[in-house]
Design a protein around this motif. Sequence first.
Motif, PDB file in Angstrom:
ATOM      1  N   GLU A  25     -40.208  37.318  20.677  1.00 52.56           N
ATOM      2  CA  GLU A  25     -39.770  37.081  19.301  1.00 52.56           C
ATOM      3  C   GLU A  25     -39.202  35.675  19.137  1.00 52.56           C
ATOM      4  OE1 GLU A  25     -40.665  38.909  16.926  1.00 52.56           O
ATOM      5  OE2 GLU A  25     -41.187  40.748  17.993  1.00 52.56           O
ATOM      6  N   ALA A  26     -38.539  35.152  20.170  1.00 52.26           N
ATOM      7  CA  ALA A  26     -38.042  33.771  20.120  1.00 52.26           C
ATOM      8  C   ALA A  26     -39.207  32.793  20.031  1.00 52.26           C
ATOM      9  CB  ALA A  26     -37.167  33.471  21.333  1.00 52.26           C
ATOM     10  N   SER A  27     -40.299  33.107  20.697  1.00 51.34           N
ATOM     11  CA  SER A  27     -41.494  32.262  20.598  1.00 51.34           C
ATOM     12  C   SER A  27     -42.044  32.272  19.182  1.00 51.34           C
ATOM     13  CB  SER A  27     -42.566  32.737  21.583  1.00 51.34           C
ATOM     14  OG  SER A  27     -42.132  32.545  22.904  1.00 51.34           O
ATOM     15  N   GLU A  28     -42.028  33.433  18.546  1.00 48.40           N
ATOM     16  CA  GLU A  28     -42.486  33.513  17.154  1.00 48.40           C
ATOM     17  C   GLU A  28     -41.552  32.724  16.238  1.00 48.40           C
ATOM     18  OE1 GLU A  28     -43.217  37.594  16.058  1.00 48.40           O
ATOM     19  OE2 GLU A  28     -44.577  37.888  17.754  1.00 48.40           O
ATOM     20  N   LEU A  29     -40.264  32.736  16.541  1.00 51.13           N
ATOM     21  CA  LEU A  29     -39.306  31.925  15.794  1.00 51.13           C
ATOM     22  C   LEU A  29     -39.621  30.443  15.987  1.00 51.13           C
ATOM     23  CD1 LEU A  29     -36.630  31.663  14.172  1.00 51.13           C
ATOM     24  CD2 LEU A  29     -35.438  31.783  16.370  1.00 51.13           C
ATOM     25  N   LYS A  44     -39.522  33.871   6.355  1.00 56.71           N
ATOM     26  CA  LYS A  44     -40.064  33.962   7.718  1.00 56.71           C
ATOM     27  C   LYS A  44     -38.962  33.714   8.741  1.00 56.71           C
ATOM     28  CE  LYS A  44     -44.525  34.685   7.494  1.00 56.71           C
ATOM     29  NZ  LYS A  44     -45.123  35.839   8.148  1.00 56.71           N
ATOM     30  N   LEU A  45     -38.091  32.753   8.463  1.00 58.31           N
ATOM     31  CA  LEU A  45     -36.983  32.458   9.356  1.00 58.31           C
ATOM     32  C   LEU A  45     -36.087  33.690   9.522  1.00 58.31           C
ATOM     33  CD1 LEU A  45     -35.324  30.447  11.057  1.00 58.31           C
ATOM     34  CD2 LEU A  45     -34.220  29.728   8.926  1.00 58.31           C
ATOM     35  N   LYS A  46     -35.735  34.328   8.418  1.00 60.88           N
ATOM     36  CA  LYS A  46     -34.909  35.534   8.470  1.00 60.88           C
ATOM     37  C   LYS A  46     -35.601  36.641   9.267  1.00 60.88           C
ATOM     38  CE  LYS A  46     -34.211  36.248   4.074  1.00 60.88           C
ATOM     39  NZ  LYS A  46     -33.719  36.696   2.760  1.00 60.88           N
TER      40      LYS A  46
END
Length: 112
Positions: free
Chosen positions: A36-40, A59-61
């Motif tokens: 999920e951090a990679s997606e962030l 998207k950020l949220k």
Amino acid sequence: MDKYNKVIKELIQFRNERDWEQFHDSKNLALAISIEASELNELFLWKKGDEVENVNPDKLKEELADVLAYAFLLAEKHNLDIFDIVSEKIKNNALKYPVEKAKGTAKKYNEL
């Protein structure tokens, strides 16, 4: 009930209603945080200047919530209070990065 405990309760209820606890061992929760951090991070990929600060807030949220949700579940699994561990980390970092040496620089503590 404070906001943190309310969110933890909601996360656990959501997970348990779907019988997903069987998948939430420490390794898989840690991997989920990383994914999920990679997606962030992808939200910021190839952006420059003002673009970096103007990513889509929805998207950020969404991505940040995913990272936090898995982090909260991992902390809960190990009976860790997130506020205590973050506060402890801040105190440790204050020792590693004293203001008089670290102010205004991004150098690592062993480079100061």
